[in-house]
Motif scaffolding. Structure first.
Motif, PDB file in Angstrom:
ATOM      1  N   LYS A  12      26.801  28.250  52.594  1.00 22.80           N
ATOM      2  CA  LYS A  12      27.997  28.871  52.023  1.00 22.80           C
ATOM      3  C   LYS A  12      27.721  29.265  50.588  1.00 22.80           C
ATOM      4  CE  LYS A  12      31.164  26.358  54.941  1.00 22.80           C
ATOM      5  NZ  LYS A  12      32.069  25.252  55.052  1.00 22.80           N
ATOM      6  N   LEU A  13      28.299  30.384  50.201  1.00 25.15           N
ATOM      7  CA  LEU A  13      28.252  30.854  48.825  1.00 25.15           C
ATOM      8  C   LEU A  13      29.652  30.668  48.258  1.00 25.15           C
ATOM      9  CD1 LEU A  13      26.955  32.409  46.436  1.00 25.15           C
ATOM     10  CD2 LEU A  13      27.556  34.524  47.631  1.00 25.15           C
ATOM     11  N   SER A  14      29.770  29.826  47.242  1.00 28.19           N
ATOM     12  CA  SER A  14      31.066  29.522  46.639  1.00 28.19           C
ATOM     13  C   SER A  14      31.111  30.045  45.211  1.00 28.19           C
ATOM     14  CB  SER A  14      31.307  28.010  46.625  1.00 28.19           C
ATOM     15  OG  SER A  14      31.252  27.478  47.924  1.00 28.19           O
ATOM     16  N   PHE A  15      32.273  30.551  44.820  1.00 28.76           N
ATOM     17  CA  PHE A  15      32.477  31.071  43.473  1.00 28.76           C
ATOM     18  C   PHE A  15      33.503  30.215  42.742  1.00 28.76           C
ATOM     19  CE2 PHE A  15      30.892  34.621  45.867  1.00 28.76           C
ATOM     20  CZ  PHE A  15      30.000  35.214  44.991  1.00 28.76           C
ATOM     21  N   PHE A  16      33.270  30.038  41.449  1.00 32.62           N
ATOM     22  CA  PHE A  16      34.151  29.249  40.598  1.00 32.62           C
ATOM     23  C   PHE A  16      34.485  30.064  39.352  1.00 32.62           C
ATOM     24  CE2 PHE A  16      31.444  26.458  42.986  1.00 32.62           C
ATOM     25  CZ  PHE A  16      32.267  25.432  43.400  1.00 32.62           C
ATOM     26  N   ASP A  17      35.709  29.932  38.867  1.00 32.07           N
ATOM     27  CA  ASP A  17      36.115  30.551  37.603  1.00 32.07           C
ATOM     28  C   ASP A  17      36.039  29.464  36.537  1.00 32.07           C
ATOM     29  OD1 ASP A  17      37.269  31.767  35.440  1.00 32.07           O
ATOM     30  OD2 ASP A  17      39.063  32.441  36.505  1.00 32.07           O
ATOM     31  N   VAL A  18      34.954  29.466  35.763  1.00 27.56           N
ATOM     32  CA  VAL A  18      34.748  28.400  34.777  1.00 27.56           C
ATOM     33  C   VAL A  18      35.769  28.449  33.648  1.00 27.56           C
ATOM     34  CG1 VAL A  18      32.311  28.076  35.311  1.00 27.56           C
ATOM     35  CG2 VAL A  18      32.971  29.736  33.580  1.00 27.56           C
ATOM     36  N   ALA A  19      36.375  29.597  33.417  1.00 27.94           N
ATOM     37  CA  ALA A  19      37.394  29.710  32.363  1.00 27.94           C
ATOM     38  C   ALA A  19      38.638  28.886  32.711  1.00 27.94           C
ATOM     39  CB  ALA A  19      37.768  31.163  32.138  1.00 27.94           C
ATOM     40  N   ARG A  20      38.892  28.716  34.016  1.00 28.59           N
ATOM     41  CA  ARG A  20      40.063  27.918  34.423  1.00 28.59           C
ATOM     42  C   ARG A  20      39.848  26.432  34.224  1.00 28.59           C
ATOM     43  NH1 ARG A  20      41.795  30.316  40.154  1.00 28.59           N
ATOM     44  NH2 ARG A  20      41.095  28.225  40.668  1.00 28.59           N
ATOM     45  N   ASP A  22      39.116  24.003  36.152  1.00 26.92           N
ATOM     46  CA  ASP A  22      39.735  23.068  37.091  1.00 26.92           C
ATOM     47  C   ASP A  22      38.794  22.679  38.231  1.00 26.92           C
ATOM     48  OD1 ASP A  22      39.705  25.332  38.654  1.00 26.92           O
ATOM     49  OD2 ASP A  22      41.870  25.506  38.850  1.00 26.92           O
ATOM     50  N   GLY A  23      37.603  23.262  38.274  1.00 24.32           N
ATOM     51  CA  GLY A  23      36.620  22.902  39.282  1.00 24.32           C
ATOM     52  C   GLY A  23      36.911  23.382  40.683  1.00 24.32           C
ATOM     53  N   ARG A  24      37.932  24.196  40.847  1.00 18.93           N
ATOM     54  CA  ARG A  24      38.302  24.673  42.183  1.00 18.93           C
ATOM     55  C   ARG A  24      37.517  25.926  42.569  1.00 18.93           C
ATOM     56  NH1 ARG A  24      44.868  24.048  42.144  1.00 18.93           N
ATOM     57  NH2 ARG A  24      44.860  21.807  41.766  1.00 18.93           N
ATOM     58  N   VAL A  25      37.227  26.020  43.869  1.00 18.88           N
ATOM     59  CA  VAL A  25      36.554  27.200  44.404  1.00 18.88           C
ATOM     60  C   VAL A  25      37.550  28.357  44.417  1.00 18.88           C
ATOM     61  CG1 VAL A  25      35.498  28.185  46.469  1.00 18.88           C
ATOM     62  CG2 VAL A  25      35.004  25.828  45.832  1.00 18.88           C
ATOM     63  N   THR A  26      37.141  29.512  43.868  1.00 19.57           N
ATOM     64  CA  THR A  26      38.011  30.688  43.874  1.00 19.57           C
ATOM     65  C   THR A  26      37.783  31.560  45.098  1.00 19.57           C
ATOM     66  OG1 THR A  26      36.432  31.930  42.523  1.00 19.57           O
ATOM     67  CG2 THR A  26      38.213  30.770  41.364  1.00 19.57           C
ATOM     68  N   ASN A  27      36.561  31.500  45.654  1.00 16.65           N
ATOM     69  CA  ASN A  27      36.248  32.268  46.857  1.00 16.65           C
ATOM     70  C   ASN A  27      35.018  31.654  47.503  1.00 16.65           C
ATOM     71  OD1 ASN A  27      36.435  34.259  48.808  1.00 16.65           O
ATOM     72  ND2 ASN A  27      36.768  35.869  47.296  1.00 16.65           N
ATOM     73  N   ARG A  28      34.925  31.775  48.826  1.00 15.57           N
ATOM     74  CA  ARG A  28      33.785  31.215  49.559  1.00 15.57           C
ATOM     75  C   ARG A  28      33.469  32.115  50.737  1.00 15.57           C
ATOM     76  NH1 ARG A  28      34.894  25.489  50.578  1.00 15.57           N
ATOM     77  NH2 ARG A  28      33.800  25.141  48.639  1.00 15.57           N
ATOM     78  N   VAL A  29      32.170  32.260  51.015  1.00 12.98           N
ATOM     79  CA  VAL A  29      31.734  33.065  52.147  1.00 12.98           C
ATOM     80  C   VAL A  29      30.603  32.337  52.866  1.00 12.98           C
ATOM     81  CG1 VAL A  29      30.112  34.421  50.751  1.00 12.98           C
ATOM     82  CG2 VAL A  29      30.982  35.377  52.877  1.00 12.98           C
ATOM     83  N   ALA A  30      30.610  32.379  54.201  1.00 11.32           N
ATOM     84  CA  ALA A  30      29.515  31.823  54.996  1.00 11.32           C
ATOM     85  C   ALA A  30      28.370  32.834  54.996  1.00 11.32           C
ATOM     86  CB  ALA A  30      29.977  31.551  56.420  1.00 11.32           C
ATOM     87  N   PHE A  81      34.497  42.009  47.405  1.00 11.23           N
ATOM     88  CA  PHE A  81      34.705  42.223  48.841  1.00 11.23           C
ATOM     89  C   PHE A  81      33.708  41.357  49.609  1.00 11.23           C
ATOM     90  CE2 PHE A  81      35.468  46.221  46.557  1.00 11.23           C
ATOM     91  CZ  PHE A  81      36.812  46.386  46.810  1.00 11.23           C
ATOM     92  N   LEU A  82      33.982  40.083  49.723  1.00 11.91           N
ATOM     93  CA  LEU A  82      33.027  39.147  50.305  1.00 11.91           C
ATOM     94  C   LEU A  82      33.070  39.060  51.819  1.00 11.91           C
ATOM     95  CD1 LEU A  82      33.282  36.275  47.696  1.00 11.91           C
ATOM     96  CD2 LEU A  82      31.332  37.793  48.098  1.00 11.91           C
ATOM     97  N   ASP A  83      33.856  39.882  52.482  1.00 12.40           N
ATOM     98  CA  ASP A  83      33.961  39.810  53.933  1.00 12.40           C
ATOM     99  C   ASP A  83      32.751  40.412  54.645  1.00 12.40           C
ATOM    100  OD1 ASP A  83      34.754  42.326  53.005  1.00 12.40           O
ATOM    101  OD2 ASP A  83      36.002  42.712  54.756  1.00 12.40           O
ATOM    102  N   ARG A  84      31.843  41.051  53.893  1.00 16.80           N
ATOM    103  CA  ARG A  84      30.655  41.651  54.505  1.00 16.80           C
ATOM    104  C   ARG A  84      29.524  41.724  53.469  1.00 16.80           C
ATOM    105  NH1 ARG A  84      34.403  45.282  53.318  1.00 16.80           N
ATOM    106  NH2 ARG A  84      33.894  47.094  52.072  1.00 16.80           N
TER     107      ARG A  84
END
Length: 135
Positions: A12-20, A22-30, A81-84
């Motif tokens: 999985k490729l996970s994205f994080f917004d470090v400015a926030r 909060d350590g939460r994933v903002t988007n993830r793609v298999a 556009f991480l759907d593809r």
């Protein structure tokens, strides 16, 4: 920030917004899985090895991310556009390159190159074919 992880054979490729902060994933793609290794002569056990991401790099504007893979390909994702997959750039075995070993590390690196003028962004990759490729 992006992080590639593997769990139970799936990547999985996970994205994080470090400015926030909060350590939460903002988007993830298999990520796409593979058992193809560029026609290199692997034994059956080697052909079943797990996919590895050897390098990840963002484009200068942060909109694209290149993932150099152990199957000798580099996948490009548009972070909006991480759907593809936006593009896949392969390294193919050349008949003019003789590799002294059977085991290779696939596409082992990618770097964005920005020229002068609008729209002059390119990608340079290195792979198991023994060449650097300019896309």
């Amino acid at each position: 920030m992006a992080l590639v992880t593997e769990s139970r054979g799936r990547h999985k490729l996970s994205f994080f917004d470090v400015a926030r902060d909060d350590g939460r994933v903002t988007n993830r793609v298999a990520l796409r899985q593979t058992t193809i290794f560029d026609g290199l002569e692997y034994d059956e056990t080697e052909a079943r090895r797990k996919l590895e991401i050897n390098d990840a790099t963002f484009s200068p504007d942060g909109n694209l991310i290149a993932l150099s893979r152990s199957d000798n390909e580099t996948d490009i994702y548009d972070t909006r556009f991480l759907d593809r997959i936006w593009a896949t750039f392969p390294h193919v075995r050349s008949s003019t390159v003789s590799l002294p070993i059977k085991k290779t590390f696939g596409a082992f690196g990618a770097r964005w190159v920005q020229g002068r003028g609008w729209g002059s962004l390119s990608l340079v990759t290195g792979g198991a074919d023994g060449k650097s490729r300019f896309f």
